[in-house]
Design a protein around this motif. Sequence first.
Motif, PDB file in Angstrom:
ATOM      1  N   ARG A   1       0.616  -1.256  -0.001  1.00  0.00           N
ATOM      2  CA  ARG A   1       0.101   0.013   0.035  1.00  0.00           C
ATOM      3  C   ARG A   1       0.952   1.257  -0.165  1.00  0.00           C
ATOM      4  N   LEU A   2       0.399   2.240  -0.613  1.00  0.00           N
ATOM      5  CA  LEU A   2       1.124   3.372  -0.712  1.00  0.00           C
ATOM      6  C   LEU A   2       0.733   4.315   0.497  1.00  0.00           C
ATOM      7  N   ASN A   3       1.487   4.982   1.296  1.00  0.00           N
ATOM      8  CA  ASN A   3       1.002   5.727   2.494  1.00  0.00           C
ATOM      9  C   ASN A   3       1.584   7.287   2.157  1.00  0.00           C
ATOM     10  N   LYS A   4       0.358   8.174   2.144  1.00  0.00           N
ATOM     11  CA  LYS A   4       0.798   9.212   1.606  1.00  0.00           C
ATOM     12  C   LYS A   4       0.765  10.365   2.858  1.00  0.00           C
ATOM     13  N   TYR A   5       1.460  11.196   2.978  1.00  0.00           N
ATOM     14  CA  TYR A   5       1.685  12.271   4.076  1.00  0.00           C
ATOM     15  C   TYR A   5       1.577  13.648   3.572  1.00  0.00           C
ATOM     16  N   PRO A   6       0.987  14.581   4.529  1.00  0.00           N
ATOM     17  CA  PRO A   6       0.794  15.885   4.270  1.00  0.00           C
ATOM     18  C   PRO A   6       2.266  16.827   3.761  1.00  0.00           C
ATOM     19  N   THR A   7       2.344  17.453   2.875  1.00  0.00           N
ATOM     20  CA  THR A   7       3.529  18.471   2.556  1.00  0.00           C
ATOM     21  C   THR A   7       3.562  19.695   3.095  1.00  0.00           C
ATOM     22  N   ARG A   8       2.572  20.337   3.614  1.00  0.00           N
ATOM     23  CA  ARG A   8       2.559  21.654   4.038  1.00  0.00           C
ATOM     24  C   ARG A   8       3.048  21.623   5.327  1.00  0.00           C
ATOM     25  N   ASP A   9       4.169  22.534   5.671  1.00  0.00           N
ATOM     26  CA  ASP A   9       4.264  22.868   7.054  1.00  0.00           C
ATOM     27  C   ASP A   9       3.349  22.942   7.851  1.00  0.00           C
ATOM     28  N   ASP A  10       2.412  23.917   7.646  1.00  0.00           N
ATOM     29  CA  ASP A  10       1.338  24.385   8.599  1.00  0.00           C
ATOM     30  C   ASP A  10       0.502  22.997   8.946  1.00  0.00           C
ATOM     31  N   GLN A  11       0.098  22.502   7.916  1.00  0.00           N
ATOM     32  CA  GLN A  11      -0.731  21.192   8.109  1.00  0.00           C
ATOM     33  C   GLN A  11      -0.265  19.979   9.061  1.00  0.00           C
ATOM     34  N   ILE A  12       1.200  19.864   9.080  1.00  0.00           N
ATOM     35  CA  ILE A  12       1.940  18.677   9.619  1.00  0.00           C
ATOM     36  C   ILE A  12       2.148  19.415  11.091  1.00  0.00           C
ATOM     37  N   LYS A  13       2.414  20.525  11.514  1.00  0.00           N
ATOM     38  CA  LYS A  13       2.344  21.069  12.794  1.00  0.00           C
ATOM     39  C   LYS A  13       1.170  20.839  13.406  1.00  0.00           C
ATOM     40  N   TRP A  14      -0.101  21.134  12.804  1.00  0.00           N
ATOM     41  CA  TRP A  14      -1.470  21.009  13.463  1.00  0.00           C
ATOM     42  C   TRP A  14      -1.413  19.615  13.704  1.00  0.00           C
TER      43      TRP A  14
ATOM     44  N   TYR B   1       0.398  17.341  14.509  1.00  0.00           N
ATOM     45  CA  TYR B   1       1.210  16.756  15.746  1.00  0.00           C
ATOM     46  C   TYR B   1       0.188  16.991  16.956  1.00  0.00           C
ATOM     47  N   PHE B   2      -0.434  17.910  16.930  1.00  0.00           N
ATOM     48  CA  PHE B   2      -1.696  18.159  18.036  1.00  0.00           C
ATOM     49  C   PHE B   2      -2.716  17.532  17.929  1.00  0.00           C
ATOM     50  N   PHE B   3      -3.269  17.150  16.716  1.00  0.00           N
ATOM     51  CA  PHE B   3      -4.665  16.721  16.446  1.00  0.00           C
ATOM     52  C   PHE B   3      -4.850  15.565  15.599  1.00  0.00           C
ATOM     53  N   PHE B   4      -3.790  14.443  15.708  1.00  0.00           N
ATOM     54  CA  PHE B   4      -3.695  13.324  15.487  1.00  0.00           C
ATOM     55  C   PHE B   4      -3.608  12.953  13.943  1.00  0.00           C
ATOM     56  N   GLY B   5      -3.380  13.898  13.018  1.00  0.00           N
ATOM     57  CA  GLY B   5      -3.246  13.574  11.708  1.00  0.00           C
ATOM     58  C   GLY B   5      -1.928  12.991  11.463  1.00  0.00           C
TER      59      GLY B   5
ATOM     60  N   ALA C   1       4.056  29.053  16.110  1.00  0.00           N
ATOM     61  CA  ALA C   1       4.668  28.046  15.037  1.00  0.00           C
ATOM     62  C   ALA C   1       4.480  28.733  13.620  1.00  0.00           C
ATOM     63  N   GLN C   2       3.571  29.678  13.668  1.00  0.00           N
ATOM     64  CA  GLN C   2       3.555  30.397  12.326  1.00  0.00           C
ATOM     65  C   GLN C   2       2.754  29.678  11.164  1.00  0.00           C
ATOM     66  N   ALA C   3       1.807  28.951  11.931  1.00  0.00           N
ATOM     67  CA  ALA C   3       0.879  27.957  11.095  1.00  0.00           C
ATOM     68  C   ALA C   3      -0.655  28.224  11.189  1.00  0.00           C
ATOM     69  N   PRO C   4      -1.000  29.731  10.670  1.00  0.00           N
ATOM     70  CA  PRO C   4      -2.445  29.997  11.045  1.00  0.00           C
ATOM     71  C   PRO C   4      -3.592  29.183  10.165  1.00  0.00           C
ATOM     72  N   CYS C   5      -3.046  28.932   9.007  1.00  0.00           N
ATOM     73  CA  CYS C   5      -4.173  28.393   8.000  1.00  0.00           C
ATOM     74  C   CYS C   5      -5.084  27.202   8.359  1.00  0.00           C
ATOM     75  N   PRO C   6      -4.711  26.263   8.933  1.00  0.00           N
ATOM     76  CA  PRO C   6      -5.681  25.120   9.388  1.00  0.00           C
ATOM     77  C   PRO C   6      -6.506  25.378  10.283  1.00  0.00           C
ATOM     78  N   ALA C   7      -6.296  26.598  11.131  1.00  0.00           N
ATOM     79  CA  ALA C   7      -7.120  26.723  12.328  1.00  0.00           C
ATOM     80  C   ALA C   7      -8.766  26.860  11.896  1.00  0.00           C
ATOM     81  N   ALA C   8      -9.110  27.354  10.775  1.00  0.00           N
ATOM     82  CA  ALA C   8     -10.220  27.228  10.252  1.00  0.00           C
ATOM     83  C   ALA C   8     -10.938  26.179  10.256  1.00  0.00           C
ATOM     84  N   ASP C   9     -10.225  25.330   9.405  1.00  0.00           N
ATOM     85  CA  ASP C   9     -10.753  23.909   9.185  1.00  0.00           C
ATOM     86  C   ASP C   9     -11.004  22.886  10.545  1.00  0.00           C
TER      87      ASP C   9
END
Length: 326
Positions: free
Chosen positions: A126-139, A141-145, A275-283
């Motif tokens: 199976r191919l395991n894909k992982y997020p590429t964006r810094d902000d998404q990865i940081k969120w 680590y807190f929210f189990f993605g 952490a300069q990662a505001p974008c994922p907050a809204a989602d």
Amino acid sequence: MTTLSVLIPVYNAAPYLAEMLDSVLQQSTPADQIVIVNDGSTDQSLELLTTYQRREERIVLIDQPNGGVSQARNRALASCEGEFVALMDSDDVCIPQRFETQLNVLRNQPADICGTWLQNFGATDRLNKYPTRDDQIKWNYFFFGRTIPNPSAMFRRTSIGDRRYIDGLAFGEDYAFFLSCLISNPEIRLTNIPKPLLRYRIHPTQATRRLKGQNISNLRAIQERLLPCAAGMSLQELLPLHFKTWKSQQALSVDELDLYLPLMAFWSHWLSQQAQAPCPAADHWLTLLRRHRAAGREALNLIYGHAQPYLPRWKIAMDQVLARFH
């Protein structure tokens, strides 16, 4: 000057060592140093490693009594001389261009820690894909993605400071290591290359399968130890609520929300500002709202009260309209 060191802990991996080491030694961009710690193996691992060391001068072989994977990684890290360090597990296989591709990213893009997608092989394919964006990865680590997959990681040595793997953890030590790097250096830049540059072996004796039952308890202990919180907050009290709504994806009661929401608001501010990662907050706040649509107006109003700094006004208005039809 040593540019790239490879860090490899080994424990009873004799059946897989030759394939793993050959893949490391045959990279399109060679490593300058390969540090291997034999962590008290009781099979033929040490003999195989010694054979490779005799014919390959780049290999630094350390033999120690069994102390666990964190201790082995820390012992190896202390011996790594490279500007960059690539992690490798003893039962996996590198794609030939792995080091070349990751070094190119770390040298030419705003990145300090770089993982890759994984291609499972062995018991599953199976191919395991992982997020590429810094902000998404940081969120995440807190929210189990999904975050940085440890077996494929390469990092800039200066970016981790004096961070080390937490000794004594039987499961989740890799998550703890990278989380501690993020907490101590919030501006650290994280990414994953959207290509499978590592073949990740699935077999019955690997630690992730043997110790899967310890996953939740270890994750909670790690987050309680490492995650930031405001004065007066108790992570011991609040993390069960965090796990309930984000790991188990269950709605919280009004009383539980009243306790939990200040913690989520604190983390949202920390991730957005420190952490300069505001974008994922809204989602994340919208996900929490949708999870509680059936919880009643009081619960939704509580969430809206904390979510407003992170949601555009039109999203709040639309969500309130949609909530009337549920």
